[in-house]
Design an enzyme around this catalytic site. Structure first.
Site, mmCIF file in Angstrom:
data_model
loop_
_atom_site.group_PDB
_atom_site.id
_atom_site.type_symbol
_atom_site.label_atom_id
_atom_site.label_comp_id
_atom_site.label_asym_id
_atom_site.label_seq_id
_atom_site.Cartn_x
_atom_site.Cartn_y
_atom_site.Cartn_z
ATOM 1 N N TYR A 134 0.529 -1.041 0.068
ATOM 2 C CA TYR A 134 0.056 -0.007 -0.095
ATOM 3 C C TYR A 134 0.834 1.508 0.076
ATOM 4 O O TYR A 134 1.677 1.458 1.077
ATOM 5 C CB TYR A 134 -0.966 0.053 1.337
ATOM 6 N N LYS A 163 -1.194 -1.209 -4.267
ATOM 7 C CA LYS A 163 -2.319 -0.303 -4.209
ATOM 8 C C LYS A 163 -1.657 1.051 -4.352
ATOM 9 O O LYS A 163 -0.978 1.661 -3.446
ATOM 10 C CB LYS A 163 -3.193 -0.435 -2.985
ATOM 11 N N VAL A 205 -9.136 -0.502 -5.397
ATOM 12 C CA VAL A 205 -9.187 -0.572 -4.035
ATOM 13 C C VAL A 205 -10.173 0.568 -3.824
ATOM 14 O O VAL A 205 -9.506 1.672 -3.403
ATOM 15 C CB VAL A 205 -7.998 -0.718 -3.234
#
Length: 304
Positions: A134, A163, A205
């Site tokens: 992330y 992400k 996401v």
């Protein structure tokens, strides 16, 4: 597992005593999947992970796993102050049935690359689960550059996705240039999804998906399949709502939209407080305008 499609960063519902409402969370997860979402990411920032105790986190993973078909991957976010705690969360989430992990940099301490890499790799090595890095320098102050992401991918076979939430879609292009198809690139900022897909992202996401799953899935599919006229028509309508995902009170705003739409609860754990006054009125006005000006291609999904 496949890191593609729309994967909600699911909110965590709380009851009147601010305990996790597991029955509601399970129902919410099933509803998201029924409306076309490809997986569920729990324990993220939108899920208020920082306010959840260790046992609450793992119990929530168990609830998610039990709520949906085994064909729907449950991804558990791993965030902690210390590397030791992050490793324990990763192992416990795997034991609870999570099929993937989303790894955040350490809270608070923003180390140099050697330290940050050691933290991420410790979590990657804690389980055999595929994992998503992330990257959110806006929120966490740690920026994983494309070159650093490529280094992690080269050293860690189970790093499967990233992400990308830097808000700069050029990062998607840069990651692709270095790694090709080695990693799945997921857009993590709601108001950059169409541009991110155009740059090479293969998943989303998402945040506002918690209230508008069918619309989110349709937007993703229009963009992914090159239907630009439909993608941009839906995007223009959706953008005022999607931008709620990009501000400091994104958790409160998205939960408020869920409640107003009848698909969630606005309760949040302190230090967050529910929006009131002008912020509440503005949120309601944006939602009311969207509902009143819904274009024909903005299909409503399965009932909650």
């Amino acid at each position: 597992m496949q890191w593609t499609g729309v994967m909600p960063a699911i909110t965590t519902a709380f009851d009147e005593q601010l305990n996790v409402d597991h029955a509601f969370v399970a129902r919410h997860a099933r509803w998201l999947v029924a409306n076309g979402c490809s997986g569920i990411v729990c324990l993220g920032s939108l899920g208020e992970s920082a306010t959840l105790a260790f046992d609450e986190k793992i119990d929530l993973v168990r609830t998610m796993v039990a709520a949906v078909s085994p064909a729907v991957p449950i991804v558990a976010a791993v965030s902690a102050l210390s590397t030791g705690e992050a490793v324990l969360i990763a192992k416990a989430a795997a034991g609870a049935g999570a099929q993937g992990l989303m790894i955040l940099p350490p809270y608070v301490y923003q180390g140099d690359w050697r330290e940050t890499r050691a933290h991420i790799e410790a979590v990657l090595q804690a389980t055999p689960l595929p994992a998503m890095l992330y990257n959110n320098p806006v929120a966490y102050g740690t920026d994983f550059t494309p070159a650093q992401i490529a280094e992690l991918a080269d050293r860690s076979p189970n790093l499967a996705a990233v992400k990308e939430s830097s808000t700069d879609v050029r990062r998607v292009t840069a990651i692709r240039a270095l790694l090709g198809e080695r990693l799945s690139v997921m857009v993590g900022v709601d108001d950059a999804i169409v541009e991110g897909i155009e740059a090479g992202a293969v998943g989303w996401v998402a945040g506002l998906v918690n209230a508008f799953p069918r619309e989110s899935v349709d937007l993703f599919n229009f963009a992914a399949h090159g239907n630009k006229p439909s993608a941009f028509e839906l995007y223009r309508w959706f953008l005022p709502l999607l931008r709620m995902d990009t501000v400091p009170k994104f958790v409160q705003l998205i939960k408020q939209v869920q409640q107003e739409a009848g698909v969630g609860l606005s309760r949040v754990r302190p230090p967050r407080l529910q929006v009131v006054g002008e912020e509440l009125a503005s949120t309601r006005a944006i939602l009311a305008h969207a509902q009143a000006h819904r274009p024909p291609l903005a299909r409503a999904g399965a009932a909650f």
